[in-house]
Write a protein that holds these residues in place. Structure first.
Motif, PDB file in Angstrom:
ATOM      1  N   GLU A  79       0.829  -1.207   0.000  1.00 30.70           N
ATOM      2  CA  GLU A  79       0.000   0.000   0.000  1.00 30.70           C
ATOM      3  C   GLU A  79       0.866   1.261   0.000  1.00 30.70           C
ATOM      4  OE1 GLU A  79      -4.003  -1.706   2.186  1.00 30.70           O
ATOM      5  OE2 GLU A  79      -2.470  -0.775   3.419  1.00 30.70           O
ATOM      6  N   LEU A  80       1.960   1.221   0.760  1.00 30.02           N
ATOM      7  CA  LEU A  80       2.938   2.313   0.736  1.00 30.02           C
ATOM      8  C   LEU A  80       4.324   1.670   0.727  1.00 30.02           C
ATOM      9  CD1 LEU A  80       4.040   5.150   0.864  1.00 30.02           C
ATOM     10  CD2 LEU A  80       3.432   5.249   3.294  1.00 30.02           C
ATOM     11  N   PRO A  81       4.766   1.175  -0.428  1.00 31.48           N
ATOM     12  CA  PRO A  81       6.056   0.459  -0.491  1.00 31.48           C
ATOM     13  C   PRO A  81       7.240   1.411  -0.450  1.00 31.48           C
ATOM     14  CG  PRO A  81       5.029   0.540  -2.660  1.00 31.48           C
ATOM     15  CD  PRO A  81       4.048   1.161  -1.707  1.00 31.48           C
ATOM     16  N   LEU A  82       8.193   1.093   0.410  1.00 30.25           N
ATOM     17  CA  LEU A  82       9.386   1.920   0.578  1.00 30.25           C
ATOM     18  C   LEU A  82      10.659   1.173   0.178  1.00 30.25           C
ATOM     19  CD1 LEU A  82       8.434   3.441   4.062  1.00 30.25           C
ATOM     20  CD2 LEU A  82       8.067   4.446   1.792  1.00 30.25           C
ATOM     21  N   GLU A  83      10.494   0.000  -0.398  1.00 33.28           N
ATOM     22  CA  GLU A  83      11.632  -0.805  -0.813  1.00 33.28           C
ATOM     23  C   GLU A  83      12.491  -0.035  -1.819  1.00 33.28           C
ATOM     24  OE1 GLU A  83      13.768  -4.569  -0.956  1.00 33.28           O
ATOM     25  OE2 GLU A  83      11.953  -4.115   0.181  1.00 33.28           O
ATOM     26  N   GLY A  84      13.798  -0.010  -1.576  1.00 29.53           N
ATOM     27  CA  GLY A  84      14.732   0.559  -2.541  1.00 29.53           C
ATOM     28  C   GLY A  84      14.934   2.052  -2.462  1.00 29.53           C
ATOM     29  N   THR A  85      14.290   2.742  -1.529  1.00 29.01           N
ATOM     30  CA  THR A  85      14.545   4.181  -1.424  1.00 29.01           C
ATOM     31  C   THR A  85      15.996   4.394  -1.019  1.00 29.01           C
ATOM     32  OG1 THR A  85      13.670   4.101   0.844  1.00 29.01           O
ATOM     33  CG2 THR A  85      12.174   4.827  -0.890  1.00 29.01           C
ATOM     34  N   PRO A  86      16.766   5.192  -1.783  1.00 27.50           N
ATOM     35  CA  PRO A  86      18.224   5.262  -1.580  1.00 27.50           C
ATOM     36  C   PRO A  86      18.670   6.145  -0.425  1.00 27.50           C
ATOM     37  CG  PRO A  86      17.588   6.619  -3.437  1.00 27.50           C
ATOM     38  CD  PRO A  86      16.344   5.916  -2.996  1.00 27.50           C
ATOM     39  N   THR A  87      17.799   7.039   0.060  1.00 29.26           N
ATOM     40  CA  THR A  87      18.167   7.935   1.153  1.00 29.26           C
ATOM     41  C   THR A  87      16.959   8.187   2.040  1.00 29.26           C
ATOM     42  OG1 THR A  87      17.557   9.962  -0.021  1.00 29.26           O
ATOM     43  CG2 THR A  87      19.815   9.143  -0.348  1.00 29.26           C
ATOM     44  N   ILE A  88      17.200   8.778   3.192  1.00 29.47           N
ATOM     45  CA  ILE A  88      16.087   9.161   4.070  1.00 29.47           C
ATOM     46  C   ILE A  88      15.190  10.192   3.393  1.00 29.47           C
ATOM     47  CG2 ILE A  88      15.505  10.321   6.237  1.00 29.47           C
ATOM     48  CD1 ILE A  88      17.926   8.941   7.508  1.00 29.47           C
ATOM     49  N   ASP A  97      -7.634  14.119   6.112  1.00 32.76           N
ATOM     50  CA  ASP A  97      -7.872  13.682   7.489  1.00 32.76           C
ATOM     51  C   ASP A  97      -6.522  13.467   8.176  1.00 32.76           C
ATOM     52  OD1 ASP A  97      -8.635  12.587   9.882  1.00 32.76           O
ATOM     53  OD2 ASP A  97      -9.738  10.888   9.024  1.00 32.76           O
ATOM     54  N   LYS A  98      -6.076  14.443   8.926  1.00 35.06           N
ATOM     55  CA  LYS A  98      -4.748  14.360   9.561  1.00 35.06           C
ATOM     56  C   LYS A  98      -4.702  13.353  10.696  1.00 35.06           C
ATOM     57  CE  LYS A  98      -1.861  17.612  10.001  1.00 35.06           C
ATOM     58  NZ  LYS A  98      -1.051  18.805  10.331  1.00 35.06           N
ATOM     59  N   THR A  99      -5.864  12.857  11.130  1.00 39.18           N
ATOM     60  CA  THR A  99      -5.866  11.864  12.208  1.00 39.18           C
ATOM     61  C   THR A  99      -5.719  10.446  11.673  1.00 39.18           C
ATOM     62  OG1 THR A  99      -8.278  11.531  12.209  1.00 39.18           O
ATOM     63  CG2 THR A  99      -7.404  13.375  13.503  1.00 39.18           C
ATOM     64  N   LYS A 100      -5.800  10.265  10.383  1.00 34.99           N
ATOM     65  CA  LYS A 100      -5.741   8.925   9.788  1.00 34.99           C
ATOM     66  C   LYS A 100      -4.317   8.378   9.857  1.00 34.99           C
ATOM     67  CE  LYS A 100      -7.712   6.477   5.842  1.00 34.99           C
ATOM     68  NZ  LYS A 100      -8.896   6.004   6.591  1.00 34.99           N
ATOM     69  N   TRP A 101      -4.164   7.193  10.417  1.00 34.68           N
ATOM     70  CA  TRP A 101      -2.853   6.587  10.534  1.00 34.68           C
ATOM     71  C   TRP A 101      -2.339   6.156   9.156  1.00 34.68           C
ATOM     72  CZ3 TRP A 101       0.083   5.015  15.045  1.00 34.68           C
ATOM     73  CH2 TRP A 101      -0.435   5.533  16.246  1.00 34.68           C
ATOM     74  N   ILE A 102      -1.072   6.420   8.922  1.00 35.24           N
ATOM     75  CA  ILE A 102      -0.426   6.067   7.657  1.00 35.24           C
ATOM     76  C   ILE A 102       0.598   4.973   7.935  1.00 35.24           C
ATOM     77  CG2 ILE A 102       1.024   6.900   5.770  1.00 35.24           C
ATOM     78  CD1 ILE A 102      -0.163   9.705   6.315  1.00 35.24           C
ATOM     79  N   ARG A 103       0.455   3.861   7.205  1.00 36.12           N
ATOM     80  CA  ARG A 103       1.356   2.729   7.396  1.00 36.12           C
ATOM     81  C   ARG A 103       2.067   2.403   6.087  1.00 36.12           C
ATOM     82  NH1 ARG A 103      -3.591   1.117  10.000  1.00 36.12           N
ATOM     83  NH2 ARG A 103      -3.362   0.667  12.227  1.00 36.12           N
ATOM     84  N   GLY A 104       3.340   2.079   6.195  1.00 40.45           N
ATOM     85  CA  GLY A 104       4.118   1.674   5.033  1.00 40.45           C
ATOM     86  C   GLY A 104       5.229   0.737   5.466  1.00 40.45           C
ATOM     87  N   GLY A 105       6.024   0.263   4.523  1.00 41.32           N
ATOM     88  CA  GLY A 105       7.106  -0.649   4.899  1.00 41.32           C
ATOM     89  C   GLY A 105       8.113  -0.880   3.803  1.00 41.32           C
ATOM     90  N   LYS A 161      12.599  -3.050   6.366  1.00 38.48           N
ATOM     91  CA  LYS A 161      12.647  -4.159   5.402  1.00 38.48           C
ATOM     92  C   LYS A 161      12.612  -5.513   6.098  1.00 38.48           C
ATOM     93  CE  LYS A 161      15.789  -6.155   1.932  1.00 38.48           C
ATOM     94  NZ  LYS A 161      14.796  -6.509   0.919  1.00 38.48           N
ATOM     95  N   ASP A 162      13.330  -5.649   7.216  1.00 37.42           N
ATOM     96  CA  ASP A 162      13.388  -6.945   7.890  1.00 37.42           C
ATOM     97  C   ASP A 162      12.286  -7.142   8.921  1.00 37.42           C
ATOM     98  OD1 ASP A 162      14.200  -5.317   9.966  1.00 37.42           O
ATOM     99  OD2 ASP A 162      16.221  -6.145  10.113  1.00 37.42           O
ATOM    100  N   CYS A 163      11.392  -6.143   9.032  1.00 35.42           N
ATOM    101  CA  CYS A 163      10.254  -6.210   9.961  1.00 35.42           C
ATOM    102  C   CYS A 163      10.684  -6.264  11.426  1.00 35.42           C
ATOM    103  CB  CYS A 163       9.342  -7.399   9.639  1.00 35.42           C
ATOM    104  SG  CYS A 163       8.546  -7.274   8.025  1.00 35.42           S
TER     105      CYS A 163
END
Length: 625
Positions: A165-174, A194-202, A236-238
């Motif tokens: 849903e919010l993939p962060l694999e391979g991002t080269p920098t912060i 909606d600023k109260t909505k939790w955002i999850r990624g990995g 990445k490794d959870c």
């Protein structure tokens, strides 16, 4: 007046015929008439009808026999040789596999198949009328192969769906990672408004960033669009969470220390926004909704089918996940086989003697007969428990996520109560302690009936490798971890200890059984990535720290070992080798058709292979035939 052979008479006339066939004379006063004086057509018509009746009855009987196995029966064949890898005890290759409904009916050559299950066009037509189907031969594309349905021995289904849903694999920098979070907010109006909505990624990986340092909440909150939103990003490794200041605010207060975990703090002792291993549980995220779970599930399953997977061992079902899978199973047949490992929480009472074991049978594709215990953390985040301190961080040897005494307490209890015990162990010390507990618990036991597993078994001493084989404990390994970790592993472990990491050949040579998985979403879900990594030990572009021959090439697996590790070995590791894992008569018709022969093509082309079709219980769930 008898009908003249040369005088055609219309059908249905009243001249003693019915549709052109003379009627039998049934009057009493005709009984004295000899057969010689009867109309000739009547005599031959009777013989013809008798002969036709016998022929039809014979055909009908044959057609019934045919239709009894023709309904849902088909053969998949290669036109140019034996390109079906059965993965039986002799690793036999055949030209055809015959499927009847949900099971494998037979294997053999094309001529064998046609001789045994084919028949004349007339009988096929009758059988089709009776059963609304017919036996057919379907040829697979030239150059392609069929293997048993592929299994992943260690994955995380719902977590994979979340990571997509919010993939962060391979991002080269912060900053690149922060930018991706920002774009996600902009692309989703319900989140943006909606600023109260939790955002999850990995999927973020600090080991590939230039600084290799931990990220912080401040770096997320530096973006004004992100600031003030609760954000939780899985590594990445959870084994690590990177969270925003708002997420910490909603989860505070935090304890000074966490057993089996770490709260990363700044020089003043304040949490920076990174929580490792057991400390991840401190972040109080809202419960997922049924829609959240269903969306993630279907996303993961669709991706699994597209990659040729027919079965997944889900490594760590929490109560919510298991309840969701059970509900899906009760609503109909699951779209994929799930072998679930129930999550063990050392802070809760022992439940092995009060909880029902679930064993899927026939069309029930959900099994939950094992327990997953975490012994230590991960090498990537420095949480793997080692005998000696880390080479690049001499201040720590890592840590155990639970007191080792718990292993000696609960492992024999679970085994006694009929549960398979699967223990996550990464470092050499963690693996040694788990093997100590297994050795103490398995004395006098039938290990084949119990089949305990080491999940990951990443690093162990040579003596423990031999003990692994002697005890009969299964090593559940993930080859793609090896080609991901090889770039930093020596820095972390030093030049000698690194030789004990991902030593797959040494494990097999010790007499131990292995089974292969990916640990998705930590690594790619594609099982061919694991196959490639196992047989090459080089990156997808052909590189390794030791050159193009591979990272410690002596630890490579053969292609047949890798194929068995993705088919029959996972079946054994899940107690299903009698119904899954090979293409043999009576087993479930789970098959994967690949676009090229991965058993013979050059290694650098293995990853070019596509999935032509994925078949579960004889039905195509991905692709087409």
């Amino acid at each position: 007046m008898p009908v003249n052979k040369k005088t055609p008479v219309p059908n249905g006339t009243s001249n003693g015929t019915l549709n052109g066939i003379p009627k039998q004379n049934t009057k009493p006063n005709d009984t004295h008439t000899s057969s010689a004086t009867k109309p000739r057509q009547t005599y031959f018509s009777g013989r013809f009808r008798a002969l036709f009746a016998l022929t039809f009855l014979g055909a009908l009987s044959a057609a019934v026999r045919l239709s009894s196995h023709a309904s849902g029966t088909y053969a998949l064949c290669s036109q140019d040789g034996n390109h079906i890898y059965t993965v039986d005890a002799n690793n036999t290759k055949v030209q055809c596999v015959v499927v009847r409904d949900s099971h494998i009916l037979g294997t053999g050559s094309l001529s064998d198949v046609k001789g045994r299950w084919g028949t004349s066009p007339f009988l096929e037509t009758v059988a089709q009328i009776l059963s609304h189907s017919k036996f057919r031969v379907q040829y697979i594309p030239s150059g392609s192969i069929i293997v048993p349905g592929i299994s992943d021995s260690h994955g995380h289904i719902l977590e994979y769906g979340a990571s997509q849903e919010l993939p962060l694999e391979g991002t080269p920098t912060i900053p690149d990672t922060v930018t991706r979070v920002r774009q996600f907010i902009l692309d989703n109006p319900d989140v943006l408004n909606d600023k109260t909505k939790w955002i999850r990624g990995g999927g973020w990986d600090h080991t590939i960033w230039p600084s290799s340092s931990w990220p912080s909440a401040a770096e997320l909150d530096a973006d004004p669009l992100i600031r003030g939103r609760p954000i939780v990003l899985q590594s990445k490794d959870c084994h690590a969470l990177w969270v925003s200041a708002e997420a910490m605010k909603l989860s505070a207060p935090f304890p000074d220390a966490v057993e089996g975990g770490v709260i990363v703090r700044d020089e003043s002792g304040q949490p920076t926004g990174v929580f490792l291993d057991n400390a991840q549980d401190l972040i109080k995220q809202p419960e997922l909704t049924e829609d959240d779970l269903r969306r993630r599930f279907h996303l993961a399953v669709n991706h699994a089918h597209a990659r040729g997977l027919t079965s997944i061992h889900d490594a760590g079902l929490d109560p919510m996940s298991l309840a969701f899978f059970r509900k899906q199973a009760s609503n109909g047949v699951l779209p994929i086989r799930i072998y679930g490992m129930r999550y063990f929480n050392e802070n809760q009472p022992y439940w092995g003697n009060t909880t029902q074991i679930i064993i899927g049978k026939d069309n029930d594709r959900l099994t939950a007969r094992s327990v997953k215990i975490f012994a230590d953390g991960a090498l990537r985040t420095g949480g793997a428990a080692l005998y000696e301190p880390y080479h690049d961080n001499p201040e720590t040897p890592g840590f155990m996520r639970l007191d080792p005494d718990i292993l000696f307490d609960v492992i024999p209890k679970f085994l006694r109560d009929g549960w398979q015990v699967n223990v996550h162990a990464i470092g050499d010390r963690a693996n040694g302690l788990v093997l100590d507990a297994f050795e103490a618990s398995l004395k006098g036991a039938n290990v084949t009936a119990l089949r305990p597993r080491l999940e990951h078994a990443q690093m162990m001493t040579r003596a423990d490798m031999r003990r692994l084989g002697r005890l009969g404990v299964i090593a559940s390994v993930q080859p793609t971890h090896a080609i991901s970790d090889m770039w930093y592993a020596e820095d972390r472990l030093g030049p000698e200890r690194v030789k004990l990491l991902y030593a797959f050949r040494s494990i097999i040579d010790s007499g131990a059984k292995i089974t292969l998985g990916s640990d998705f979403p930590v690594e790619s879900m594609n099982p061919l990535s694991a196959f490639y990594a196992a047989v090459t030990r080089v990156s997808p572009d052909g590189k390794s720290p030791h050159g193009p021959e591979g990272w410690f090439p002596e630890e490579r697996l053969s292609r047949i070992e890798a194929l068995r590790g993705m088919t029959i070995d996972p079946a054994y590791a899940s107690f299903t080798e009698d119904i899954l894992g090979s293409i043999e008569i009576g087993k479930r018709a789970d098959l994967t058709i690949l676009s090229q022969d991965v058993m013979s093509v050059p290694c650098n082309t293995i990853l070019d292979t596509k999935v032509v079709a994925t078949i579960i219980d004889g039905k195509v769930v991905y692709g087409e035939l």
